[in-house]
Scaffold this motif. Structure first.
Motif, PDB file in Angstrom:
ATOM      1  N   GLY A 100      -1.437  10.907   2.930  1.00 24.97           N
ATOM      2  CA  GLY A 100      -1.601  11.483   4.265  1.00 24.97           C
ATOM      3  C   GLY A 100      -0.544  10.894   5.185  1.00 24.97           C
ATOM      4  O   GLY A 100       0.346  11.580   5.664  1.00 24.97           O
ATOM      5  N   HIS A 101      -0.628   9.594   5.385  1.00 25.28           N
ATOM      6  CA  HIS A 101       0.405   8.892   6.165  1.00 25.28           C
ATOM      7  C   HIS A 101       1.729   8.932   5.387  1.00 25.28           C
ATOM      8  O   HIS A 101       2.788   9.170   5.950  1.00 25.28           O
ATOM      9  N   THR A 102       1.657   8.677   4.085  1.00 29.12           N
ATOM     10  CA  THR A 102       2.788   8.956   3.181  1.00 29.12           C
ATOM     11  C   THR A 102       2.197   9.653   1.955  1.00 29.12           C
ATOM     12  O   THR A 102       0.981   9.648   1.765  1.00 29.12           O
ATOM     13  N   HIS A 154      -4.549   0.144   4.855  1.00 29.62           N
ATOM     14  CA  HIS A 154      -3.208   0.401   5.407  1.00 29.62           C
ATOM     15  C   HIS A 154      -3.245   1.397   6.549  1.00 29.62           C
ATOM     16  O   HIS A 154      -4.130   1.357   7.379  1.00 29.62           O
ATOM     17  N   ASP A 155      -2.359   2.396   6.536  1.00 33.13           N
ATOM     18  CA  ASP A 155      -2.229   3.335   7.643  1.00 33.13           C
ATOM     19  C   ASP A 155      -3.057   4.583   7.372  1.00 33.13           C
ATOM     20  O   ASP A 155      -2.531   5.651   7.063  1.00 33.13           O
ATOM     21  N   THR A 156      -4.375   4.423   7.455  1.00 31.48           N
ATOM     22  CA  THR A 156      -5.299   5.556   7.379  1.00 31.48           C
ATOM     23  C   THR A 156      -6.170   5.475   8.630  1.00 31.48           C
ATOM     24  O   THR A 156      -6.042   6.263   9.539  1.00 31.48           O
ATOM     25  N   THR A 165       0.816  -1.205   0.000  1.00 31.78           N
ATOM     26  CA  THR A 165       0.000   0.000   0.000  1.00 31.78           C
ATOM     27  C   THR A 165       0.859   1.268   0.000  1.00 31.78           C
ATOM     28  O   THR A 165       0.405   2.320  -0.429  1.00 31.78           O
ATOM     29  N   HIS A 166       2.076   1.143   0.525  1.00 31.80           N
ATOM     30  CA  HIS A 166       2.992   2.293   0.584  1.00 31.80           C
ATOM     31  C   HIS A 166       4.355   1.781   1.029  1.00 31.80           C
ATOM     32  O   HIS A 166       4.461   0.662   1.515  1.00 31.80           O
ATOM     33  N   PRO A 167       5.399   2.612   0.883  1.00 30.04           N
ATOM     34  CA  PRO A 167       6.703   2.221   1.440  1.00 30.04           C
ATOM     35  C   PRO A 167       6.634   2.357   2.971  1.00 30.04           C
ATOM     36  O   PRO A 167       6.525   3.465   3.493  1.00 30.04           O
ATOM     37  N   HIS A 168       6.672   1.241   3.651  1.00 31.39           N
ATOM     38  CA  HIS A 168       6.463   1.223   5.103  1.00 31.39           C
ATOM     39  C   HIS A 168       7.659   1.811   5.840  1.00 31.39           C
ATOM     40  O   HIS A 168       8.794   1.667   5.400  1.00 31.39           O
ATOM     41  N   ALA A 169       7.349   2.419   7.007  1.00 29.79           N
ATOM     42  CA  ALA A 169       8.416   3.032   7.799  1.00 29.79           C
ATOM     43  C   ALA A 169       8.771   2.194   9.019  1.00 29.79           C
ATOM     44  O   ALA A 169       9.740   2.495   9.708  1.00 29.79           O
ATOM     45  N   ASP A 170       7.991   1.162   9.297  1.00 36.05           N
ATOM     46  CA  ASP A 170       8.247   0.451  10.559  1.00 36.05           C
ATOM     47  C   ASP A 170       8.580  -1.024  10.357  1.00 36.05           C
ATOM     48  O   ASP A 170       8.780  -1.748  11.308  1.00 36.05           O
ATOM     49  N   GLY A 193      -3.766  -1.433   8.616  1.00 36.61           N
ATOM     50  CA  GLY A 193      -2.361  -1.814   8.484  1.00 36.61           C
ATOM     51  C   GLY A 193      -1.701  -2.189   9.796  1.00 36.61           C
ATOM     52  O   GLY A 193      -0.720  -2.933   9.818  1.00 36.61           O
ATOM     53  N   HIS A 194      -2.228  -1.638  10.900  1.00 31.01           N
ATOM     54  CA  HIS A 194      -1.596  -1.884  12.197  1.00 31.01           C
ATOM     55  C   HIS A 194      -2.623  -2.024  13.288  1.00 31.01           C
ATOM     56  O   HIS A 194      -3.695  -1.405  13.236  1.00 31.01           O
ATOM     57  N   ASP A 195      -2.265  -2.805  14.294  1.00 32.60           N
ATOM     58  CA  ASP A 195      -2.984  -2.771  15.556  1.00 32.60           C
ATOM     59  C   ASP A 195      -1.982  -3.172  16.630  1.00 32.60           C
ATOM     60  O   ASP A 195      -1.160  -4.052  16.418  1.00 32.60           O
TER      61      ASP A 195
END
Ligand SMILES: [Fe+2]
Length: 289
Positions: free
Chosen positions: A144-146, A161-163, A70-75, A203-205
């Motif tokens: 937004g997140h990226t 993802h991270d929204t 979904t995007h280049p992840h940062a974590d 994307g996360h929990d």
């Protein structure tokens, strides 16, 4: 319209959700946001998470056509390149990743690296769609997140993802390079405009409190109970909350390691003369938090 079967895989170390979805009729499917394990103390990658996904698709006879980020992840590092190789599948991401490459090329001073699409079979534009068996995948640009994030909408499922986070955790941060709480607000509204019964896969929990890790709530559930959105805040009000919260968050553990791998679609930087890859850390680019 066919709805996908979705299976989710949680990486406890990074709190990341990884997904496999498939068409129950043709058994064709895709993997979304797989994690490549990385031990920062040893500087070593491994494939525990990716192997679990491989076992799942093989045991269930799923023919994986695409490995999607979904995007280049940062974590976390992306296992998309490794899984695409293992499965003979295609690799895809959003086309704005070229801008993310340009941004991090500067931050890392990667003199020989030029923004390029060579790591992916396809870079999707907003509104693109493609078929996986009888499933239709629609790509929704969701920055937004990226600045390169996309959401994959597949029948009644959306990989957001991270929204959104789960409703009790609200929404994702927007303070990384290229992030924007203004863009994130617009993206959240766009996703909330999907049909109420749409299942949003996050994307996360981080399994807050004493509940276990969860990955999915519908648009209707987010409208009713998402911590950051249920009161229908204006853009200004939302951004105040988001930006204030982001100012308290440390940068993710692996951000400086992960981006130089993920702007290459989950590949390590080109090996040096000894046959080994090295990661760079820009010292004092970011301020201590
Ligand atoms: Fe992310």
């Amino acid at each position: 319209m066919t709805d996908p079967i979705v299976n989710s895989f949680w990486d406890r170390t990074t709190g990341s959700w990884q997904y496999v979805f498939h068409d129950p009729e043709t058994m064709k499917g895709a993997i979304v946001d797989p994690v490549l394990d990385y031990d920062p103390k040893a500087g070593a990658t491994s494939h525990e998470n990716a192997r679990l996904i491989l076992e799942h698709v093989r045991a269930n006879g799923i023919e994986v056509e695409w490995v999607l980020d979904t995007h280049p992840h940062a974590d976390h590092f992306s296992a998309a390149a490794w899984l695409a190789d293992e499965l003979g599948a295609k690799q895809g991401i959003g086309e704005e990743v070229l801008k993310v490459q340009r941004l991090w090329k500067e931050i890392y001073n990667l003199e020989a690296f030029e923004p390029t699409d060579v790591f992916w079979d396809r870079m999707f534009a907003d509104g693109d769609s493609f078929k996986i068996g009888n499933l239709e995948v629609k790509v929704l640009f969701s920055p937004g997140h990226t600045l390169a994030s996309v959401t994959y909408v597949v029948g009644d499922a959306a990989f957001v993802h991270d929204t959104f986070m789960m409703p009790d955790s609200g929404t994702s941060r927007a303070d990384f390079p290229g992030g924007s709480s203004k863009d994130l607000y617009e993206t959240l509204q766009k996703i909330l405009a999907l049909p109420d019964e749409t299942r949003l896969f996050v994307g996360h929990d981080y399994a807050p409190g004493d509940r276990g890790a969860e990955c999915c709530a519908t648009v209707a559930e987010h409208k009713a109970s998402n911590k950051h959105l249920k009161d229908k805040p204006s853009e200004v009000a939302y951004r105040e909350v988001r930006d204030a919260r982001d100012a308290t968050l440390p940068l993710p553990d692996l951000m400086l390691e992960a981006l130089q791998v993920n702007i290459r679609g989950g590949r390590l930087p080109e090996a040096e003369s000894d046959g080994r890859s090295y990661l760079k850390i820009p010292v004092n680019y970011f301020e201590p938090r």
